[in-house]
Scaffold this active site. Structure first.
Site, PDB file in Angstrom:
ATOM      1  N   ARG A  45     -18.889  29.808  71.010  1.00 46.52           N
ATOM      2  CA  ARG A  45     -17.743  28.991  70.620  1.00 46.52           C
ATOM      3  C   ARG A  45     -17.390  28.047  71.774  1.00 46.52           C
ATOM      4  O   ARG A  45     -17.933  28.178  72.868  1.00 46.52           O
ATOM      5  CB  ARG A  45     -16.552  29.879  70.239  1.00 46.52           C
ATOM      6  CG  ARG A  45     -16.302  30.909  71.328  1.00 46.52           C
ATOM      7  CD  ARG A  45     -14.901  31.209  71.632  1.00 46.52           C
ATOM      8  NE  ARG A  45     -14.140  30.062  72.006  1.00 46.52           N
ATOM      9  CZ  ARG A  45     -14.069  29.554  73.243  1.00 46.52           C
ATOM     10  NH1 ARG A  45     -14.777  30.059  74.248  1.00 46.52           N
ATOM     11  NH2 ARG A  45     -13.300  28.516  73.493  1.00 46.52           N
ATOM     12  N   GLY A  46     -16.437  27.120  71.465  1.00 41.60           N
ATOM     13  CA  GLY A  46     -16.130  26.069  72.428  1.00 41.60           C
ATOM     14  C   GLY A  46     -16.983  24.865  72.053  1.00 41.60           C
ATOM     15  O   GLY A  46     -18.209  25.006  71.857  1.00 41.60           O
ATOM     16  N   ALA A  47     -16.344  23.702  71.931  1.00 41.44           N
ATOM     17  CA  ALA A  47     -17.029  22.545  71.337  1.00 41.44           C
ATOM     18  C   ALA A  47     -18.370  22.200  72.009  1.00 41.44           C
ATOM     19  O   ALA A  47     -19.392  22.086  71.321  1.00 41.44           O
ATOM     20  CB  ALA A  47     -16.080  21.344  71.344  1.00 41.44           C
ATOM     21  N   ARG A  88     -19.281  24.890  61.405  1.00 36.11           N
ATOM     22  CA  ARG A  88     -17.884  24.698  61.815  1.00 36.11           C
ATOM     23  C   ARG A  88     -17.577  23.196  61.730  1.00 36.11           C
ATOM     24  O   ARG A  88     -18.319  22.389  62.283  1.00 36.11           O
ATOM     25  CB  ARG A  88     -17.641  25.234  63.243  1.00 36.11           C
ATOM     26  CG  ARG A  88     -17.825  26.750  63.332  1.00 36.11           C
ATOM     27  CD  ARG A  88     -17.241  27.318  64.606  1.00 36.11           C
ATOM     28  NE  ARG A  88     -15.799  27.345  64.571  1.00 36.11           N
ATOM     29  CZ  ARG A  88     -15.035  27.603  65.646  1.00 36.11           C
ATOM     30  NH1 ARG A  88     -15.605  27.825  66.811  1.00 36.11           N
ATOM     31  NH2 ARG A  88     -13.731  27.619  65.548  1.00 36.11           N
ATOM     32  N   GLN A 192      -8.626  33.749  72.545  1.00 31.70           N
ATOM     33  CA  GLN A 192      -9.559  33.159  73.513  1.00 31.70           C
ATOM     34  C   GLN A 192      -8.930  33.066  74.911  1.00 31.70           C
ATOM     35  O   GLN A 192      -9.623  33.128  75.915  1.00 31.70           O
ATOM     36  CB  GLN A 192      -9.997  31.758  73.064  1.00 31.70           C
ATOM     37  CG  GLN A 192     -10.921  31.740  71.864  1.00 31.70           C
ATOM     38  CD  GLN A 192     -10.165  31.592  70.570  1.00 31.70           C
ATOM     39  OE1 GLN A 192      -9.023  32.028  70.447  1.00 31.70           O
ATOM     40  NE2 GLN A 192     -10.797  30.973  69.587  1.00 31.70           N
ATOM     41  N   ASP A 233     -11.688  19.497  70.802  1.00 27.53           N
ATOM     42  CA  ASP A 233     -12.817  19.670  69.870  1.00 27.53           C
ATOM     43  C   ASP A 233     -13.254  18.353  69.262  1.00 27.53           C
ATOM     44  O   ASP A 233     -14.394  18.202  68.837  1.00 27.53           O
ATOM     45  CB  ASP A 233     -12.453  20.668  68.776  1.00 27.53           C
ATOM     46  CG  ASP A 233     -12.444  22.072  69.360  1.00 27.53           C
ATOM     47  OD1 ASP A 233     -11.450  22.438  70.001  1.00 27.53           O
ATOM     48  OD2 ASP A 233     -13.468  22.760  69.229  1.00 27.53           O
ATOM     49  N   ASN A 243      -7.497  20.078  68.961  1.00 23.40           N
ATOM     50  CA  ASN A 243      -7.837  21.212  69.831  1.00 23.40           C
ATOM     51  C   ASN A 243      -7.260  22.470  69.189  1.00 23.40           C
ATOM     52  O   ASN A 243      -6.625  22.416  68.130  1.00 23.40           O
ATOM     53  CB  ASN A 243      -7.291  20.983  71.250  1.00 23.40           C
ATOM     54  CG  ASN A 243      -7.840  21.999  72.238  1.00 23.40           C
ATOM     55  OD1 ASN A 243      -9.040  22.262  72.262  1.00 23.40           O
ATOM     56  ND2 ASN A 243      -6.973  22.611  73.033  1.00 23.40           N
ATOM     57  N   LYS A 244      -7.474  23.601  69.831  1.00 22.30           N
ATOM     58  CA  LYS A 244      -7.075  24.896  69.280  1.00 22.30           C
ATOM     59  C   LYS A 244      -5.637  24.878  68.771  1.00 22.30           C
ATOM     60  O   LYS A 244      -4.755  24.309  69.406  1.00 22.30           O
ATOM     61  CB  LYS A 244      -7.242  25.960  70.373  1.00 22.30           C
ATOM     62  CG  LYS A 244      -6.894  27.369  69.981  1.00 22.30           C
ATOM     63  CD  LYS A 244      -7.584  27.846  68.724  1.00 22.30           C
ATOM     64  CE  LYS A 244      -9.088  27.799  68.779  1.00 22.30           C
ATOM     65  NZ  LYS A 244      -9.715  27.941  67.442  1.00 22.30           N
TER      66      LYS A 244
HETATM   67  O1  MRU Z   1     -12.377  28.041  67.959  1.00 19.10           O
HETATM   68  P1  MRU Z   1     -12.921  27.828  69.343  1.00 19.10           P
HETATM   69  O2  MRU Z   1     -12.751  28.989  70.231  1.00 19.10           O
HETATM   70  O3  MRU Z   1     -14.341  27.296  69.309  1.00 19.10           O
HETATM   71  O4  MRU Z   1     -12.006  26.665  69.904  1.00 19.10           O
HETATM   72  C1  MRU Z   1     -12.219  26.191  71.203  1.00 19.10           C
HETATM   73  C2  MRU Z   1     -11.231  25.202  71.648  1.00 19.10           C
HETATM   74  O5  MRU Z   1     -10.322  24.833  70.934  1.00 19.10           O
HETATM   75  C3  MRU Z   1     -11.460  24.628  73.002  1.00 19.10           C
HETATM   76  O6  MRU Z   1     -10.256  24.286  73.599  1.00 19.10           O
HETATM   77  C4  MRU Z   1     -12.313  23.368  72.879  1.00 19.10           C
HETATM   78  O7  MRU Z   1     -13.439  23.616  72.090  1.00 19.10           O
HETATM   79  C5  MRU Z   1     -12.735  22.870  74.196  1.00 19.10           C
HETATM   80  S1  MRU Z   1     -13.999  23.860  74.918  1.00 19.10           S
HETATM   81  C6  MRU Z   1     -14.482  23.061  76.314  1.00 19.10           C
END
Ligand code: MRU
Length: 348
Positions: A45-47, A88, A192, A233, A243-244
């Protein structure tokens, strides 16, 4: 620093982030189907990490197709790309990576499909690694001496190709002696922040305080925060930031308390094809992520449940966007367009 995505021994090796911090387990994936499941189930996970994992997923599809005619192989790999694209919807890095891989596929000769795709995935991975290093030092330059910094979700090394984005900048600033404390939000519902950000910060020796998401206003009001740094993201051409979930609320609170709100992201997170954040697809996840905690039911039942995984922060709340190519401020449409054009010139 822990890497979460690696190409090793002709396979995709992924740190299973769903098991952290209790277990550090690397999964070895050899099919595109396993790669797609790992992304959908958020074991990776994480963009930026999603983008890199998807690029290697296409290489796995190429390996699986070996033995067929070039036409059959290309059709199978395109089907795999389409499949990975459904995993996703919000992080644009996934689509940026898949676009690059489909261009590389179109340009490959019948005899070199797998090697051409592997070379492209490795190059994409390297570029993302370099980007996080530049973002870390660019972001650290904005951090004042003795800073208390708040971050949300996890934008660390494990969410990227290396170093991290928001967390990369924070850790870099810490190593420069600028950081007094980092406030990490737990980040409901999948934690997270509590599971991953705290783990990464404590491993780096950074003084860290974990709070629940609902404490942000109180902490800004009563304790003081010098800046907020988060990842992204997808960033629209006008600087609106997905973002999250919870990021938007933090940005509004930062604005109310006169706290700078910084967004750190590689250029692969910027989507110049959409004019504003209204057009960003927001992933809706399972209700049970909200109605249960640690596998135990916690909600009374009988109500509807919402579980959007991301929100959109309007550009007016964003003090600066930190990229590998420099630090941008409003008006973002002209700043981002100029930066995208410059890069196009360098490449072309
Ligand atoms: O759902 P996730 O855990 O993939 O979401 C991640 C985020 O929202 C992060 O802040 C974003 O992807 C940046 S990661 C460098």
């Amino acid at each position: 620093m822990k890497y979460s995505v690696e190409w090793k021994d002709n396979a995709l090796q992924l740190l299973d982030q769903s098991r952290l911090p209790h277990e550090e387990r690397y999964d070895v994936l050899s099919t595109v189907s396993e790669a797609a499941d790992a992304i959908r189930e958020m074991r990776v996970r994480g963009a930026p990490a999603i983008g890199v994992a998807a690029a290697y997923g296409v290489v796995l599809a190429a390996r699986e197709s070996e033995g067929g005619t070039s036409e059959v192989r290309k059709a199978a790999i395109m089907a795999a790309i389409d499949r990975l694209a459904t995993t996703r919807p919000t992080a644009v890095n996934l689509f940026a990576a898949l676009n690059r891989m489909s261009t590389a596929l179109a340009r490959s000769e019948p005899a070199d499909i797998t090697s051409r795709l592997l070379a492209e995935a490795l190059l994409f991975h390297d570029e993302e690694k370099e980007a996080t290093s530049a973002i870390s030092s660019n972001g650290a330059s904005l951090v004042p001496e003795g800073a208390t910094i708040l971050t949300h979700c996890n934008a660390g090394a494990i969410a990227t190709a290396a170093h991290g984005t928001a967390l990369g900048a924070i850790i870099h600033a810490y190593r420069l002696g600028k950081v007094k404390r980092v406030i990490a939000t737990e980040t409901r519902p999948l934690l997270q922040g509590a599971r991953l950000t705290v783990w990464e910060l404590v491993n780096e020796g950074v003084p860290t305080t974990l709070i629940t998401d609902s404490m942000v206003g109180h902490v800004m009001h009563m304790m003081g925060v010098d800046c907020v740094i988060v990842g992204a993201d997808r960033i629209a051409a006008n600087g609106d930031v997905a973002n999250k979930i919870g990021t938007y609320g933090i940005a509004v609170l930062a604005h109310a308390h006169n706290v700078p709100f910084y967004v750190a992201a590689p250029f692969s997170t910027i989507d110049m094809s959409i004019s504003d954040g209204q057009q960003i697809a927001i992933e809706q996840r399972r209700e049970t992520e909200v109605t249960t905690f640690g596998g135990q039911p916690v909600a009374s039942g009988g109500s509807d449940v919402l579980n959007p995984s991301f929100d959109v922060t309007p550009n007016s709340y964003v003090t600066s966007i930190i990229t590998e190519r420099g630090i941008l401020s409003a008006p973002y449409l002209s700043a981002l367009s100029a930066m995208a054009k410059n890069q196009g010139r360098k490449r072309g």
